[in-house]
Write a protein that holds these residues in place. Structure first.
Motif, PDB file in Angstrom:
ATOM      1  N   TYR A   1      36.376 -41.127 -35.061  1.00  0.00           N
ATOM      2  CA  TYR A   1      36.227 -42.564 -35.324  1.00  0.00           C
ATOM      3  C   TYR A   1      36.537 -43.388 -34.082  1.00  0.00           C
ATOM      4  CZ  TYR A   1      36.968 -47.189 -37.332  1.00  0.00           C
ATOM      5  OH  TYR A   1      36.899 -48.528 -37.587  1.00  0.00           O
ATOM      6  N   LEU A   2      37.532 -42.974 -33.301  1.00  0.00           N
ATOM      7  CA  LEU A   2      37.869 -43.701 -32.072  1.00  0.00           C
ATOM      8  C   LEU A   2      36.682 -43.740 -31.109  1.00  0.00           C
ATOM      9  CD1 LEU A   2      39.802 -45.033 -30.016  1.00  0.00           C
ATOM     10  CD2 LEU A   2      40.537 -42.719 -29.366  1.00  0.00           C
ATOM     11  N   VAL A   3      36.040 -42.589 -30.899  1.00  0.00           N
ATOM     12  CA  VAL A   3      34.886 -42.545 -29.997  1.00  0.00           C
ATOM     13  C   VAL A   3      33.735 -43.369 -30.573  1.00  0.00           C
ATOM     14  CG1 VAL A   3      33.218 -41.049 -28.841  1.00  0.00           C
ATOM     15  CG2 VAL A   3      35.586 -40.299 -29.089  1.00  0.00           C
ATOM     16  N   ALA A   4      33.532 -43.272 -31.891  1.00  0.00           N
ATOM     17  CA  ALA A   4      32.457 -44.051 -32.523  1.00  0.00           C
ATOM     18  C   ALA A   4      32.741 -45.551 -32.415  1.00  0.00           C
ATOM     19  CB  ALA A   4      32.304 -43.647 -33.987  1.00  0.00           C
ATOM     20  N   ARG A   5      33.991 -45.945 -32.622  1.00  0.00           N
ATOM     21  CA  ARG A   5      34.344 -47.358 -32.570  1.00  0.00           C
ATOM     22  C   ARG A   5      34.154 -47.934 -31.161  1.00  0.00           C
ATOM     23  NH1 ARG A   5      33.723 -51.264 -35.040  1.00  0.00           N
ATOM     24  NH2 ARG A   5      34.721 -50.512 -36.941  1.00  0.00           N
ATOM     25  N   THR A   6      34.466 -47.152 -30.147  1.00  0.00           N
ATOM     26  CA  THR A   6      34.329 -47.619 -28.759  1.00  0.00           C
ATOM     27  C   THR A   6      33.051 -47.103 -28.111  1.00  0.00           C
ATOM     28  OG1 THR A   6      35.688 -45.742 -28.003  1.00  0.00           O
ATOM     29  CG2 THR A   6      36.837 -47.811 -28.444  1.00  0.00           C
ATOM     30  N   PHE A   7      32.063 -46.697 -28.933  1.00  0.00           N
ATOM     31  CA  PHE A   7      30.836 -46.095 -28.414  1.00  0.00           C
ATOM     32  C   PHE A   7      30.127 -46.956 -27.371  1.00  0.00           C
ATOM     33  CE2 PHE A   7      26.271 -45.162 -28.578  1.00  0.00           C
ATOM     34  CZ  PHE A   7      26.286 -43.815 -28.255  1.00  0.00           C
ATOM     35  N   PRO A   8      30.033 -48.292 -27.521  1.00  0.00           N
ATOM     36  CA  PRO A   8      29.373 -49.087 -26.474  1.00  0.00           C
ATOM     37  C   PRO A   8      29.981 -48.892 -25.093  1.00  0.00           C
ATOM     38  CG  PRO A   8      29.655 -50.396 -28.450  1.00  0.00           C
ATOM     39  CD  PRO A   8      30.404 -49.120 -28.675  1.00  0.00           C
ATOM     40  N   MET A   9      31.311 -48.663 -25.038  1.00  0.00           N
ATOM     41  CA  MET A   9      31.957 -48.419 -23.755  1.00  0.00           C
ATOM     42  C   MET A   9      31.571 -47.047 -23.212  1.00  0.00           C
ATOM     43  SD  MET A   9      35.735 -49.961 -24.668  1.00  0.00           S
ATOM     44  CE  MET A   9      36.340 -49.840 -22.990  1.00  0.00           C
TER      45      MET A   9
ATOM     46  N   GLY B   1      27.543 -34.677 -31.591  1.00  0.00           N
ATOM     47  CA  GLY B   1      26.621 -35.713 -32.037  1.00  0.00           C
ATOM     48  C   GLY B   1      26.838 -37.022 -31.297  1.00  0.00           C
ATOM     49  N   LEU B   2      28.109 -37.390 -31.071  1.00  0.00           N
ATOM     50  CA  LEU B   2      28.402 -38.621 -30.324  1.00  0.00           C
ATOM     51  C   LEU B   2      27.979 -38.481 -28.867  1.00  0.00           C
ATOM     52  CD1 LEU B   2      31.909 -39.405 -31.846  1.00  0.00           C
ATOM     53  CD2 LEU B   2      29.855 -40.813 -32.098  1.00  0.00           C
ATOM     54  N   GLY B   3      28.215 -37.315 -28.280  1.00  0.00           N
ATOM     55  CA  GLY B   3      27.834 -37.095 -26.885  1.00  0.00           C
ATOM     56  C   GLY B   3      26.341 -37.167 -26.666  1.00  0.00           C
TER      57      GLY B   3
ATOM     58  N   ALA C   1      22.479 -45.444 -29.876  1.00  0.00           N
ATOM     59  CA  ALA C   1      23.337 -45.746 -31.018  1.00  0.00           C
ATOM     60  C   ALA C   1      23.064 -44.847 -32.215  1.00  0.00           C
ATOM     61  CB  ALA C   1      23.181 -47.210 -31.411  1.00  0.00           C
ATOM     62  N   GLU C   2      21.921 -44.193 -32.234  1.00  0.00           N
ATOM     63  CA  GLU C   2      21.613 -43.252 -33.324  1.00  0.00           C
ATOM     64  C   GLU C   2      22.661 -42.147 -33.386  1.00  0.00           C
ATOM     65  OE1 GLU C   2      18.172 -39.968 -34.466  1.00  0.00           O
ATOM     66  OE2 GLU C   2      17.689 -41.575 -33.046  1.00  0.00           O
ATOM     67  N   ALA C   3      23.279 -41.859 -32.244  1.00  0.00           N
ATOM     68  CA  ALA C   3      24.289 -40.808 -32.189  1.00  0.00           C
ATOM     69  C   ALA C   3      25.457 -41.106 -33.119  1.00  0.00           C
ATOM     70  CB  ALA C   3      24.789 -40.647 -30.757  1.00  0.00           C
TER      71      ALA C   3
ATOM     72  N   PHE D   1      23.498 -29.613 -44.802  1.00  0.00           N
ATOM     73  CA  PHE D   1      22.189 -29.383 -44.172  1.00  0.00           C
ATOM     74  C   PHE D   1      21.601 -30.693 -43.655  1.00  0.00           C
ATOM     75  CE2 PHE D   1      17.628 -29.859 -45.098  1.00  0.00           C
ATOM     76  CZ  PHE D   1      17.097 -29.004 -44.138  1.00  0.00           C
ATOM     77  N   LEU D   2      21.704 -31.737 -44.463  1.00  0.00           N
ATOM     78  CA  LEU D   2      21.076 -33.011 -44.115  1.00  0.00           C
ATOM     79  C   LEU D   2      21.837 -33.769 -43.032  1.00  0.00           C
ATOM     80  CD1 LEU D   2      20.121 -34.092 -47.733  1.00  0.00           C
ATOM     81  CD2 LEU D   2      18.563 -33.331 -45.940  1.00  0.00           C
ATOM     82  N   SER D   3      23.061 -33.379 -42.767  1.00  0.00           N
ATOM     83  CA  SER D   3      23.825 -34.066 -41.707  1.00  0.00           C
ATOM     84  C   SER D   3      23.979 -33.222 -40.445  1.00  0.00           C
ATOM     85  CB  SER D   3      25.205 -34.468 -42.231  1.00  0.00           C
ATOM     86  OG  SER D   3      25.956 -33.345 -42.650  1.00  0.00           O
ATOM     87  N   LYS D   4      24.032 -31.898 -40.588  1.00  0.00           N
ATOM     88  CA  LYS D   4      24.207 -31.051 -39.404  1.00  0.00           C
ATOM     89  C   LYS D   4      22.890 -30.825 -38.671  1.00  0.00           C
ATOM     90  CE  LYS D   4      25.256 -26.686 -39.920  1.00  0.00           C
ATOM     91  NZ  LYS D   4      26.041 -25.472 -40.263  1.00  0.00           N
ATOM     92  N   ASP D   5      21.794 -30.684 -39.408  1.00  0.00           N
ATOM     93  CA  ASP D   5      20.504 -30.444 -38.763  1.00  0.00           C
ATOM     94  C   ASP D   5      20.082 -31.546 -37.803  1.00  0.00           C
ATOM     95  OD1 ASP D   5      20.483 -28.133 -40.220  1.00  0.00           O
ATOM     96  OD2 ASP D   5      18.357 -28.284 -40.741  1.00  0.00           O
ATOM     97  N   PRO D   6      20.273 -32.830 -38.130  1.00  0.00           N
ATOM     98  CA  PRO D   6      19.928 -33.872 -37.155  1.00  0.00           C
ATOM     99  C   PRO D   6      20.699 -33.758 -35.844  1.00  0.00           C
ATOM    100  CG  PRO D   6      20.143 -34.833 -39.329  1.00  0.00           C
ATOM    101  CD  PRO D   6      20.614 -33.418 -39.442  1.00  0.00           C
ATOM    102  N   ILE D   7      21.936 -33.256 -35.912  1.00  0.00           N
ATOM    103  CA  ILE D   7      22.706 -33.056 -34.674  1.00  0.00           C
ATOM    104  C   ILE D   7      22.067 -31.960 -33.836  1.00  0.00           C
ATOM    105  CG2 ILE D   7      24.949 -32.346 -33.730  1.00  0.00           C
ATOM    106  CD1 ILE D   7      26.273 -33.598 -36.180  1.00  0.00           C
ATOM    107  N   ILE D   8      21.668 -30.864 -34.492  1.00  0.00           N
ATOM    108  CA  ILE D   8      21.044 -29.753 -33.765  1.00  0.00           C
ATOM    109  C   ILE D   8      19.684 -30.176 -33.203  1.00  0.00           C
ATOM    110  CG2 ILE D   8      20.156 -27.405 -33.993  1.00  0.00           C
ATOM    111  CD1 ILE D   8      22.275 -26.913 -36.144  1.00  0.00           C
ATOM    112  N   GLU D   9      18.926 -30.940 -33.973  1.00  0.00           N
ATOM    113  CA  GLU D   9      17.627 -31.413 -33.484  1.00  0.00           C
ATOM    114  C   GLU D   9      17.801 -32.374 -32.310  1.00  0.00           C
ATOM    115  OE1 GLU D   9      15.564 -33.038 -36.819  1.00  0.00           O
ATOM    116  OE2 GLU D   9      15.708 -31.172 -37.976  1.00  0.00           O
ATOM    117  N   SER D  10      18.837 -33.223 -32.365  1.00  0.00           N
ATOM    118  CA  SER D  10      19.106 -34.131 -31.238  1.00  0.00           C
ATOM    119  C   SER D  10      19.560 -33.345 -30.014  1.00  0.00           C
ATOM    120  CB  SER D  10      20.167 -35.159 -31.640  1.00  0.00           C
ATOM    121  OG  SER D  10      19.704 -35.995 -32.676  1.00  0.00           O
TER     122      SER D  10
END
Length: 665
Positions: A280-288, A338-340, A347-349, A422-431
């Motif tokens: 959550y910390l990385v997501a909250r400060t993601f713009p930085m 996923g964040l990386g 921002a999709e990350a 499946f619906l949340s992990k696969d998008p990370i692998i595809e990204s």
């Protein structure tokens, strides 16, 4: 509108429940469990109401702020990102508290348990609600304190006391980095404003931090001959805090040992609180992070490596809870990866990472509570002593199988048909595949897809060893009471359908958090080139399911059908198995070698020689002074003629010196 005005009650009610339960719990049934349950239930209702309001109007963000002191404030910020976290934490925590009524029924320290879990929940909710980084850090530390108390709940057990200290000290490493990042950021903001802040500006509010991103990127320092942006340093220091709290390599070592606490504590730490704080910390400060050169690349590499590294250890553990602990570390690696990947998808990350975080909270809480149900019924968590548990615990078996399918990621690619994982992990692998094609770095994708195979292998190994076949010992199990099985059923439903129901709307909702920010401009500041998903090859789309099925089939053949004799593989003579079973000798490296040999013995040796030097200095000084005194004492003869001669000689010498000086000048 009324619910928005009650937002401050979301963390306050569990905090009040902590105080009341601590002092009154002994006089109430079930150790006063009703107090935190009611408090968290009200917090959950308020959170869900605010979230529903934001779904109708995502731009109607809840903000409340009061002056604290000097240029700092206390405030509340509930935007789409915070709203989904609040809803998840309160809901999952509520179910765990209800489950704990049955699980902790025979524990004499129930009041202390429910008081500490209420404090834990309050601290996590305060962290999520914070509108500034300092307030978030204060709640961050309170989360760490609460985890210490809960991991060491059975402090009379040496293992629990040691695990609590290990968790506290390990996460402190990350916390010091986090605090250093806040100090550096504070200093840089003052530099930007030349030491004079505008009226009404709170220096560490997220809105102020994001507003100053272009100026912060421009501040550089030379480190090892390289020009490094201060924003990169700040974000990496923040990430250091996230590495500690969210169990990323190499500060993940506390998480498996946290199993020494009650299983309900494990579920709370590994699903709803604590470990999600770093993500959550990385997501909250993601713009930085997006504007900081190289930061997201490091985040992606650490996350991918952690996902694979932890999964390799999960396949050899024999303790039910320890398998799930390494599963948590691995899945946290996926979230951080996923964040990386924001280095490519922007921002999709945040959307894909948070979607996996929320889904993971449901099925991981379910896995731990199912494990607790088994342990509560049979009295052991060693899978080698179980087998056939599904026959005597059908509800636990069914719900844990649903959680296993969600964790392994079973579903139909290209559709919304599948389990939540499946619906949340696969998008990370595809990204990660998109990241590879855009940057040429295939490591994150290869690590992620290999970890997906190992995930399926270790979770179905657990299912087959525990629930199928014949009982290997006379454990005499029975199904758990309804106070435990009802929460299991609710979480099982969510593990099955939540992803399919919310997939499309979730991404859009989370991205509304950054709708007022120029993501493209921020990426340009960070030197990242954003791309969009095209038409991935069919093999790439199906590969996560292929490896999941492969893991299931291999686990079935080995641990159910017994087609392979594992005695030759599971042997101390097998160097690979020995390496994995000993967890890459992390304990020996971090504790016995680094902590004891280098730090402790190094300090002891330094102390010994410093004492020796101090003794030599003191003794040497006293010897010199004594000898000088003895020598000078010889001039004190008591004969007046000697003193007169000395005075005359001294005056004569002084006259000669003055004469010489005058002639020179």
């Amino acid at each position: 509108m009324a619910m928005e005005n009650l937002a401050f009650l979301i963390p306050l009610l569990p905090a009040l429940a902590f105080v009341l339960t601590f002092f009154l719990g002994k006089k109430l049934p079930s150790g006063g469990a009703i107090i935190p349950i009611v408090a968290i239930a009200i917090s959950c209702i308020i959170s869900l109401a605010i979230t529903m309001g934001l779904l109708q109007n995502p731009e109607h963000v809840v903000t409340q702020s009061v002056h604290w002191f000097a240029i700092l404030n206390l405030g509340i910020l509930i935007d789409p990102l915070a709203a989904v976290m609040l809803s998840m934490v309160t809901f999952v925590s509520l179910l765990i508290h209800i489950y704990a009524v049955g699980y902790m029924a025979h524990d004499p320290a129930k009041p202390r348990y429910f008081a500490e879990t209420a404090l834990f929940t309050a601290a996590m909710l305060g962290l999520i609600l914070s509108d500034n980084i300092l307030q978030l850090f204060i709640c961050w530390e309170l989360v760490g304190l609460s985890s210490y108390l809960l991991i060491g709940f059975w402090f009379h057990k040496p293992g629990a006391a040691a695990a609590a200290k290990k968790a506290f000290l390990t996460t402190r490493i990350g916390d010091v980095m986090f605090l250093a990042g806040i100090v550096l950021l504070f200093s840089d903001i003052f530099t930007v404003y030349n030491g004079v802040l505008p009226e009404g500006v709170y220096v560490l509010q997220f809105s102020e931090m994001f507003h100053l991103i272009p100026e912060l990127v421009a501040i550089n320092s030379t480190i090892l001959g390289m020009e490094v942006s201060h924003l990169t340093l700040v974000t990496l220091l923040f990430f250091g805090g996230a590495v500690g709290k969210s169990g990323q390599f190499p500060l993940h070592v506390w998480l498996p040992d946290a199993m020494e606490g009650p299983t309900t504590v494990s579920a709370l730490i590994h699903a709803a609180t604590m470990v999600t704080a770093g993500v959550y910390l990385v997501a909250r400060t993601f713009p930085m992070f997006l504007a900081a050169p190289d930061s997201l690349i490091i985040v992606a590499i650490v996350g991918a490596f952690t996902a694979l590294f932890a999964a390799t250890m999960g396949i050899v553990m024999n303790d039910l809870k320890r398998v799930l602990a390494y599963s948590t570390v691995s899945q946290l690696g996926y979230m951080v990866l996923g964040l990386g990947l924001g280095a490519v998808v922007g921002a999709e990350a945040v959307g894909i990472s948070m979607f996996h975080l929320i889904n993971h909270a449901f099925f991981k809480a379910l896995l731990f509570l199912c494990a607790g149900s088994v342990i509560h019924a049979v009295g052991t968590h060693d899978m080698r002593q179980l087998g056939g548990v599904g026959k005597v615990m059908p509800i636990t078996f069914a719900t844990m199988t649903a959680a296993a399918l969600a964790l392994a990621g079973f579903g139909i690619p290209g559709t919304s048909l599948g389990f939540s994982g499946f619906l949340s992990k696969d998008p990370i692998i595809e990204s990660a595949y998109l990241y590879a094609t855009e940057t040429g770095s295939w490591m994150p994708y290869l690590f992620a897809i290999t970890a997906a195979f190992l995930t399926s292998l270790y979770i179905f190994r657990l299912i087959f060893m525990t629930f199928t076949g014949e009982a290997r010992t006379d454990y005499g199990g029975h199904e758990s009471p309804s106070s435990m099985t009802v929460p299991l059923a609710i979480l099982a439903v969510l593990a099955v359908i939540f992803g399919a129901l919310t997939r499309t709307s979730f991404y859009h909702f989370i991205e509304e958090t950054f709708v007022h920010m120029d993501i493209e401009a921020l990426a340009e500041l960070g030197g990242y080139h954003l791309a969009h998903h095209g038409h991935e090859p069919l093999l790439v789309l199906w590969m996560p399911l292929i490896v999941a099925v492969a893991g299931l089939v291999i686990a079935y053949l080995i641990y159910n059908r017994r087609v392979v004799d594992m005695s030759s593989i599971v042997s101390r003579n097998n160097p690979v198995y020995k390496l994995l079973y000993n967890r890459y000798y992390q304990h020996q490296i971090f504790v016995e070698f680094f902590s004891v040999k280098i730090i402790y013995e190094g300090l002891a040796l330094a102390g010994y020689y410093s004492d020796k030097m101090l003794d030599w200095l003191v003794n040497g000084t006293s010897y010199v002074l004594i000898e000088a005194g003895d020598s000078l004492r010889k001039f004190q003869t008591g004969v007046i003629q000697h003193y007169a001669a000395a005075v005359v000689a001294g005056v004569g010498l002084l006259v000669v010196l003055i004469k010489l000086v005058m002639e020179v000048f």
